[in-house]
Design a protein around this motif. Sequence first.
Motif, PDB file in Angstrom:
ATOM      1  N   PHE A 283       8.980  -7.086  -3.790  1.00 48.11           N
ATOM      2  CA  PHE A 283       7.999  -6.233  -4.471  1.00 48.11           C
ATOM      3  C   PHE A 283       8.233  -4.777  -4.078  1.00 48.11           C
ATOM      4  O   PHE A 283       8.616  -4.470  -2.950  1.00 48.11           O
ATOM      5  CB  PHE A 283       6.575  -6.616  -4.069  1.00 48.11           C
ATOM      6  CG  PHE A 283       6.089  -7.929  -4.603  1.00 48.11           C
ATOM      7  CD1 PHE A 283       6.938  -8.860  -5.172  1.00 48.11           C
ATOM      8  CD2 PHE A 283       4.741  -8.255  -4.529  1.00 48.11           C
ATOM      9  CE1 PHE A 283       6.492 -10.070  -5.658  1.00 48.11           C
ATOM     10  CE2 PHE A 283       4.259  -9.464  -5.001  1.00 48.11           C
ATOM     11  CZ  PHE A 283       5.143 -10.370  -5.560  1.00 48.11           C
ATOM     12  N   THR A 284       7.971  -3.897  -5.029  1.00 41.87           N
ATOM     13  CA  THR A 284       8.081  -2.464  -4.774  1.00 41.87           C
ATOM     14  C   THR A 284       6.862  -1.754  -5.337  1.00 41.87           C
ATOM     15  O   THR A 284       6.551  -1.892  -6.523  1.00 41.87           O
ATOM     16  CB  THR A 284       9.346  -1.870  -5.408  1.00 41.87           C
ATOM     17  OG1 THR A 284      10.506  -2.558  -4.910  1.00 41.87           O
ATOM     18  CG2 THR A 284       9.470  -0.397  -5.084  1.00 41.87           C
ATOM     19  N   ILE A 285       6.189  -0.993  -4.476  1.00 41.88           N
ATOM     20  CA  ILE A 285       5.063  -0.166  -4.915  1.00 41.88           C
ATOM     21  C   ILE A 285       5.591   1.249  -5.104  1.00 41.88           C
ATOM     22  O   ILE A 285       6.362   1.759  -4.284  1.00 41.88           O
ATOM     23  CB  ILE A 285       3.894  -0.229  -3.908  1.00 41.88           C
ATOM     24  CG1 ILE A 285       2.655   0.475  -4.468  1.00 41.88           C
ATOM     25  CG2 ILE A 285       4.287   0.330  -2.552  1.00 41.88           C
ATOM     26  CD1 ILE A 285       1.400   0.250  -3.623  1.00 41.88           C
ATOM     27  N   SER A 286       5.195   1.895  -6.190  1.00 49.71           N
ATOM     28  CA  SER A 286       5.724   3.222  -6.463  1.00 49.71           C
ATOM     29  C   SER A 286       4.749   4.017  -7.320  1.00 49.71           C
ATOM     30  O   SER A 286       3.775   3.470  -7.863  1.00 49.71           O
ATOM     31  CB  SER A 286       7.079   3.126  -7.174  1.00 49.71           C
ATOM     32  OG  SER A 286       6.927   2.532  -8.455  1.00 49.71           O
ATOM     33  N   ARG A 287       5.044   5.295  -7.447  1.00 49.22           N
ATOM     34  CA  ARG A 287       4.226   6.159  -8.287  1.00 49.22           C
ATOM     35  C   ARG A 287       5.108   7.301  -8.758  1.00 49.22           C
ATOM     36  O   ARG A 287       6.167   7.561  -8.210  1.00 49.22           O
ATOM     37  CB  ARG A 287       3.041   6.688  -7.495  1.00 49.22           C
ATOM     38  CG  ARG A 287       3.423   7.552  -6.305  1.00 49.22           C
ATOM     39  CD  ARG A 287       2.236   7.852  -5.438  1.00 49.22           C
ATOM     40  NE  ARG A 287       1.123   8.301  -6.271  1.00 49.22           N
ATOM     41  CZ  ARG A 287      -0.147   8.268  -5.875  1.00 49.22           C
ATOM     42  NH1 ARG A 287      -0.465   7.807  -4.701  1.00 49.22           N
ATOM     43  NH2 ARG A 287      -1.110   8.705  -6.659  1.00 49.22           N
ATOM     44  N   ASP A 288       4.660   7.979  -9.790  1.00 48.28           N
ATOM     45  CA  ASP A 288       5.413   9.092 -10.358  1.00 48.28           C
ATOM     46  C   ASP A 288       4.814  10.398  -9.874  1.00 48.28           C
ATOM     47  O   ASP A 288       3.795  10.838 -10.359  1.00 48.28           O
ATOM     48  CB  ASP A 288       5.357   9.037 -11.887  1.00 48.28           C
ATOM     49  CG  ASP A 288       6.031   7.794 -12.430  1.00 48.28           C
ATOM     50  OD1 ASP A 288       5.638   7.350 -13.512  1.00 48.28           O
ATOM     51  OD2 ASP A 288       6.947   7.278 -11.768  1.00 48.28           O
ATOM     52  N   ASN A 289       5.456  11.011  -8.887  1.00 48.29           N
ATOM     53  CA  ASN A 289       5.082  12.363  -8.462  1.00 48.29           C
ATOM     54  C   ASN A 289       3.607  12.510  -8.109  1.00 48.29           C
ATOM     55  O   ASN A 289       2.962  13.473  -8.482  1.00 48.29           O
ATOM     56  CB  ASN A 289       5.432  13.374  -9.555  1.00 48.29           C
ATOM     57  CG  ASN A 289       6.905  13.399  -9.853  1.00 48.29           C
ATOM     58  OD1 ASN A 289       7.726  13.318  -8.944  1.00 48.29           O
ATOM     59  ND2 ASN A 289       7.244  13.482 -11.125  1.00 48.29           N
ATOM     60  N   ALA A 290       3.084  11.522  -7.388  1.00 46.06           N
ATOM     61  CA  ALA A 290       1.702  11.568  -6.887  1.00 46.06           C
ATOM     62  C   ALA A 290       0.669  11.625  -8.016  1.00 46.06           C
ATOM     63  O   ALA A 290      -0.489  11.941  -7.776  1.00 46.06           O
ATOM     64  CB  ALA A 290       1.505  12.744  -5.949  1.00 46.06           C
TER      65      ALA A 290
ATOM     66  N   ALA B 280       0.846  -1.192   0.000  1.00 46.56           N
ATOM     67  CA  ALA B 280       0.000   0.000   0.000  1.00 46.56           C
ATOM     68  C   ALA B 280       0.879   1.238   0.000  1.00 46.56           C
ATOM     69  O   ALA B 280       2.003   1.221   0.539  1.00 46.56           O
ATOM     70  CB  ALA B 280      -0.938   0.013   1.203  1.00 46.56           C
ATOM     71  N   ILE B 281       0.355   2.294  -0.607  1.00 48.97           N
ATOM     72  CA  ILE B 281       1.097   3.542  -0.680  1.00 48.97           C
ATOM     73  C   ILE B 281       0.127   4.703  -0.515  1.00 48.97           C
ATOM     74  O   ILE B 281      -0.988   4.674  -1.020  1.00 48.97           O
ATOM     75  CB  ILE B 281       1.856   3.642  -2.025  1.00 48.97           C
ATOM     76  CG1 ILE B 281       2.812   4.826  -2.028  1.00 48.97           C
ATOM     77  CG2 ILE B 281       0.884   3.735  -3.206  1.00 48.97           C
ATOM     78  CD1 ILE B 281       3.783   4.817  -3.215  1.00 48.97           C
ATOM     79  N   SER B 282       0.565   5.699   0.246  1.00 50.92           N
ATOM     80  CA  SER B 282      -0.193   6.938   0.422  1.00 50.92           C
ATOM     81  C   SER B 282       0.760   8.109   0.255  1.00 50.92           C
ATOM     82  O   SER B 282       1.968   7.945   0.357  1.00 50.92           O
ATOM     83  CB  SER B 282      -0.834   7.008   1.819  1.00 50.92           C
ATOM     84  OG  SER B 282      -1.765   5.989   2.006  1.00 50.92           O
ATOM     85  N   SER B 283       0.214   9.257   0.024  1.00 53.80           N
ATOM     86  CA  SER B 283       1.040  10.448  -0.121  1.00 53.80           C
ATOM     87  C   SER B 283       1.820  10.716   1.169  1.00 53.80           C
ATOM     88  O   SER B 283       1.270  10.675   2.257  1.00 53.80           O
ATOM     89  CB  SER B 283       0.156  11.662  -0.433  1.00 53.80           C
ATOM     90  OG  SER B 283      -0.543  11.463  -1.619  1.00 53.80           O
ATOM     91  N   ASP B 284       3.110  10.949   1.045  1.00 55.10           N
ATOM     92  CA  ASP B 284       3.967  11.326   2.166  1.00 55.10           C
ATOM     93  C   ASP B 284       4.068  10.255   3.237  1.00 55.10           C
ATOM     94  O   ASP B 284       4.397  10.550   4.385  1.00 55.10           O
ATOM     95  CB  ASP B 284       3.484  12.631   2.812  1.00 55.10           C
ATOM     96  CG  ASP B 284       3.457  13.769   1.814  1.00 55.10           C
ATOM     97  OD1 ASP B 284       2.533  14.591   1.884  1.00 55.10           O
ATOM     98  OD2 ASP B 284       4.356  13.812   0.945  1.00 55.10           O
ATOM     99  N   VAL B 285       3.758   9.010   2.903  1.00 56.91           N
ATOM    100  CA  VAL B 285       3.860   7.923   3.877  1.00 56.91           C
ATOM    101  C   VAL B 285       4.715   6.821   3.273  1.00 56.91           C
ATOM    102  O   VAL B 285       4.599   6.509   2.091  1.00 56.91           O
ATOM    103  CB  VAL B 285       2.465   7.373   4.239  1.00 56.91           C
ATOM    104  CG1 VAL B 285       2.590   6.156   5.164  1.00 56.91           C
ATOM    105  CG2 VAL B 285       1.631   8.443   4.904  1.00 56.91           C
ATOM    106  N   THR B 286       5.581   6.242   4.095  1.00 59.61           N
ATOM    107  CA  THR B 286       6.407   5.130   3.624  1.00 59.61           C
ATOM    108  C   THR B 286       5.520   3.966   3.208  1.00 59.61           C
ATOM    109  O   THR B 286       4.607   3.585   3.945  1.00 59.61           O
ATOM    110  CB  THR B 286       7.356   4.673   4.741  1.00 59.61           C
ATOM    111  OG1 THR B 286       8.177   5.780   5.129  1.00 59.61           O
ATOM    112  CG2 THR B 286       8.233   3.537   4.253  1.00 59.61           C
ATOM    113  N   PRO B 287       5.750   3.380   2.063  1.00 54.78           N
ATOM    114  CA  PRO B 287       4.934   2.251   1.627  1.00 54.78           C
ATOM    115  C   PRO B 287       5.005   1.085   2.605  1.00 54.78           C
ATOM    116  O   PRO B 287       6.007   0.896   3.300  1.00 54.78           O
ATOM    117  CB  PRO B 287       5.553   1.870   0.282  1.00 54.78           C
ATOM    118  CG  PRO B 287       6.218   3.116  -0.193  1.00 54.78           C
ATOM    119  CD  PRO B 287       6.717   3.801   1.041  1.00 54.78           C
ATOM    120  N   ASN B 288       3.940   0.327   2.661  1.00 56.06           N
ATOM    121  CA  ASN B 288       3.868  -0.862   3.509  1.00 56.06           C
ATOM    122  C   ASN B 288       3.790  -2.105   2.641  1.00 56.06           C
ATOM    123  O   ASN B 288       3.190  -2.080   1.560  1.00 56.06           O
ATOM    124  CB  ASN B 288       2.635  -0.791   4.419  1.00 56.06           C
ATOM    125  CG  ASN B 288       2.752   0.307   5.446  1.00 56.06           C
ATOM    126  OD1 ASN B 288       3.780   0.475   6.075  1.00 56.06           O
ATOM    127  ND2 ASN B 288       1.692   1.078   5.604  1.00 56.06           N
TER     128      ASN B 288
END
Length: 122
Positions: free
Chosen positions: A67-74, A50-58
Motif C-alpha cells: 500500500f502507498t499513501i500519497s497526496r498531490d502537493n499538500a 498515515a501521512i502528515s506534511s513533511d513527515v515520512t508516511p507510516n
Amino acid sequence: QVQLVESGGGLVQTGGSLKLSCAASESTFNIKHLGWYRQAPGKQREVVAAISSDVTPNYADSVKGRFTISRDNAKNPVYLQMNSLKPEDTAVYYCNARCFQVGERYMYFELWGQGALVTVSS
C-alpha cells in the motif's frame, strides 16, 4: 459543514489493485494529517497508513510494500494505492483527518470519511 468524502473501493481478485481517495468537501480546507483505517467484520478498526506534511508516511506492517499513501502537493485529495491485495485486506476503509489548514490558519478537529468497502475475492 466540511466533510471528508471518500471514493474508490469495490471488488477485486487476489493480487489485484484498487485506489482510494479522500478529500475535504470544501477545497479551502487543506488536510495536514490524514490516516487510513480499516475495519473487517467482527474486528476492531485498525490504522493502515498515515501521512502528515513533511513527515515520512507510516504503514501497518501488514500492508508495507503493498500500500502507498500519497497526496498531490499538500492539497486535496489523499490517496491510498493498494496493490497485491489479499482476502485478508477485505474491510471497510475509512479516512480520518485531525488537522486542517485554511489560509494561514491551522484548525484542529476530527473528521471521518463515510467508508469505502473493499472486497478481495480468493
